[in-house]
Design a protein around this motif. Structure first.
Motif, PDB file in Angstrom:
ATOM      1  N   SER A  89       0.833  -1.210   0.000  1.00  0.00           N
ATOM      2  CA  SER A  89       0.000   0.000   0.000  1.00  0.00           C
ATOM      3  C   SER A  89       0.863   1.253   0.000  1.00  0.00           C
ATOM      4  O   SER A  89       0.578   2.217  -0.721  1.00  0.00           O
ATOM      5  CB  SER A  89      -0.930   0.011   1.210  1.00  0.00           C
ATOM      6  OG  SER A  89      -1.887  -1.008   1.102  1.00  0.00           O
ATOM      7  N   LEU A  90       1.917   1.251   0.791  1.00  0.00           N
ATOM      8  CA  LEU A  90       2.823   2.396   0.838  1.00  0.00           C
ATOM      9  C   LEU A  90       3.464   2.619  -0.527  1.00  0.00           C
ATOM     10  O   LEU A  90       3.539   3.759  -1.011  1.00  0.00           O
ATOM     11  CB  LEU A  90       3.893   2.172   1.907  1.00  0.00           C
ATOM     12  CG  LEU A  90       4.913   3.285   2.087  1.00  0.00           C
ATOM     13  CD1 LEU A  90       4.230   4.579   2.526  1.00  0.00           C
ATOM     14  CD2 LEU A  90       5.967   2.874   3.102  1.00  0.00           C
ATOM     15  N   LEU A  91       3.889   1.549  -1.161  1.00  0.00           N
ATOM     16  CA  LEU A  91       4.499   1.666  -2.481  1.00  0.00           C
ATOM     17  C   LEU A  91       3.487   2.174  -3.509  1.00  0.00           C
ATOM     18  O   LEU A  91       3.804   3.037  -4.339  1.00  0.00           O
ATOM     19  CB  LEU A  91       5.070   0.317  -2.916  1.00  0.00           C
ATOM     20  CG  LEU A  91       5.831   0.280  -4.234  1.00  0.00           C
ATOM     21  CD1 LEU A  91       6.978   1.289  -4.251  1.00  0.00           C
ATOM     22  CD2 LEU A  91       6.356  -1.118  -4.486  1.00  0.00           C
ATOM     23  N   GLN A  92       2.258   1.664  -3.434  1.00  0.00           N
ATOM     24  CA  GLN A  92       1.221   2.144  -4.350  1.00  0.00           C
ATOM     25  C   GLN A  92       0.971   3.635  -4.151  1.00  0.00           C
ATOM     26  O   GLN A  92       0.832   4.389  -5.125  1.00  0.00           O
ATOM     27  CB  GLN A  92      -0.083   1.368  -4.125  1.00  0.00           C
ATOM     28  CG  GLN A  92      -0.044  -0.051  -4.640  1.00  0.00           C
ATOM     29  CD  GLN A  92      -1.288  -0.840  -4.256  1.00  0.00           C
ATOM     30  OE1 GLN A  92      -1.791  -0.725  -3.142  1.00  0.00           O
ATOM     31  NE2 GLN A  92      -1.758  -1.667  -5.181  1.00  0.00           N
ATOM     32  N   ASN A  93       0.914   4.062  -2.898  1.00  0.00           N
ATOM     33  CA  ASN A  93       0.701   5.486  -2.607  1.00  0.00           C
ATOM     34  C   ASN A  93       1.872   6.331  -3.104  1.00  0.00           C
ATOM     35  O   ASN A  93       1.673   7.431  -3.631  1.00  0.00           O
ATOM     36  CB  ASN A  93       0.488   5.712  -1.109  1.00  0.00           C
ATOM     37  CG  ASN A  93      -0.837   5.170  -0.628  1.00  0.00           C
ATOM     38  OD1 ASN A  93      -1.778   5.009  -1.402  1.00  0.00           O
ATOM     39  ND2 ASN A  93      -0.917   4.867   0.658  1.00  0.00           N
ATOM     40  N   GLU A  98       3.204  10.075  -9.669  1.00  0.00           N
ATOM     41  CA  GLU A  98       2.489  10.351 -10.918  1.00  0.00           C
ATOM     42  C   GLU A  98       1.794  11.712 -10.861  1.00  0.00           C
ATOM     43  O   GLU A  98       1.822  12.479 -11.833  1.00  0.00           O
ATOM     44  CB  GLU A  98       1.459   9.251 -11.192  1.00  0.00           C
ATOM     45  CG  GLU A  98       2.070   7.928 -11.597  1.00  0.00           C
ATOM     46  CD  GLU A  98       1.041   6.808 -11.723  1.00  0.00           C
ATOM     47  OE1 GLU A  98       1.342   5.845 -12.450  1.00  0.00           O
ATOM     48  OE2 GLU A  98      -0.028   6.882 -11.091  1.00  0.00           O
ATOM     49  N   VAL A  99       1.195  12.015  -9.735  1.00  0.00           N
ATOM     50  CA  VAL A  99       0.514  13.300  -9.568  1.00  0.00           C
ATOM     51  C   VAL A  99       1.520  14.440  -9.691  1.00  0.00           C
ATOM     52  O   VAL A  99       1.267  15.444 -10.374  1.00  0.00           O
ATOM     53  CB  VAL A  99      -0.243  13.354  -8.213  1.00  0.00           C
ATOM     54  CG1 VAL A  99      -0.717  14.761  -7.895  1.00  0.00           C
ATOM     55  CG2 VAL A  99      -1.396  12.369  -8.222  1.00  0.00           C
TER      56      VAL A  99
END
Length: 103
Positions: free
Chosen positions: A80-84, A90-91
């Motif tokens: 989850s941390l990596l996905q965030n 990207e943002v």
């Protein structure tokens, strides 16, 4: 396999029948299979025919499962941390005008 002999085998169709008392052994066999316990280890457990040994075995398996759950939860948090982090990156790139996303 030879772990549990049926109480009766129908000679016409080969169906195996077990007594109510044997169902606990079937549950233990299933648990052992799901826990990656070898047939040899399962046989040894049955050969001991010791209730205390079985209780210790089940306690050990329960503890192993709890430890694995903690490990998997930690892994899930890392994912989850990596996905965030990837999402935030990207943002930020979009804000900066970069659209290239290769690694």
């Amino acid at each position: 396999m030879g772990l549990l002999n049926p109480a009766y085998v129908n000679p016409d169709n080969g169906y195996r029948y077990y007594t109510m008392g044997q169902f606990i052994y079937i549950d233990i066999i299933k648990l052992c299979q799901q826990s990656n316990v070898t047939i040899k280890e399962t046989k040894a457990l049955f050969e001991k025919a010791d209730t205390n040994e079985l209780k210790l075995f089940l306690e050990k398996k329960s503890k192993e499962i709890e430890e694995e759950m903690v490990s998997l939860e930690q892994l899930q948090k890392r994912i989850s941390l990596l996905q965030n982090t990837i999402h935030s990156s990207e943002v930020e790139r979009k804000k900066s005008g970069y659209s290239h996303t290769s690694i």
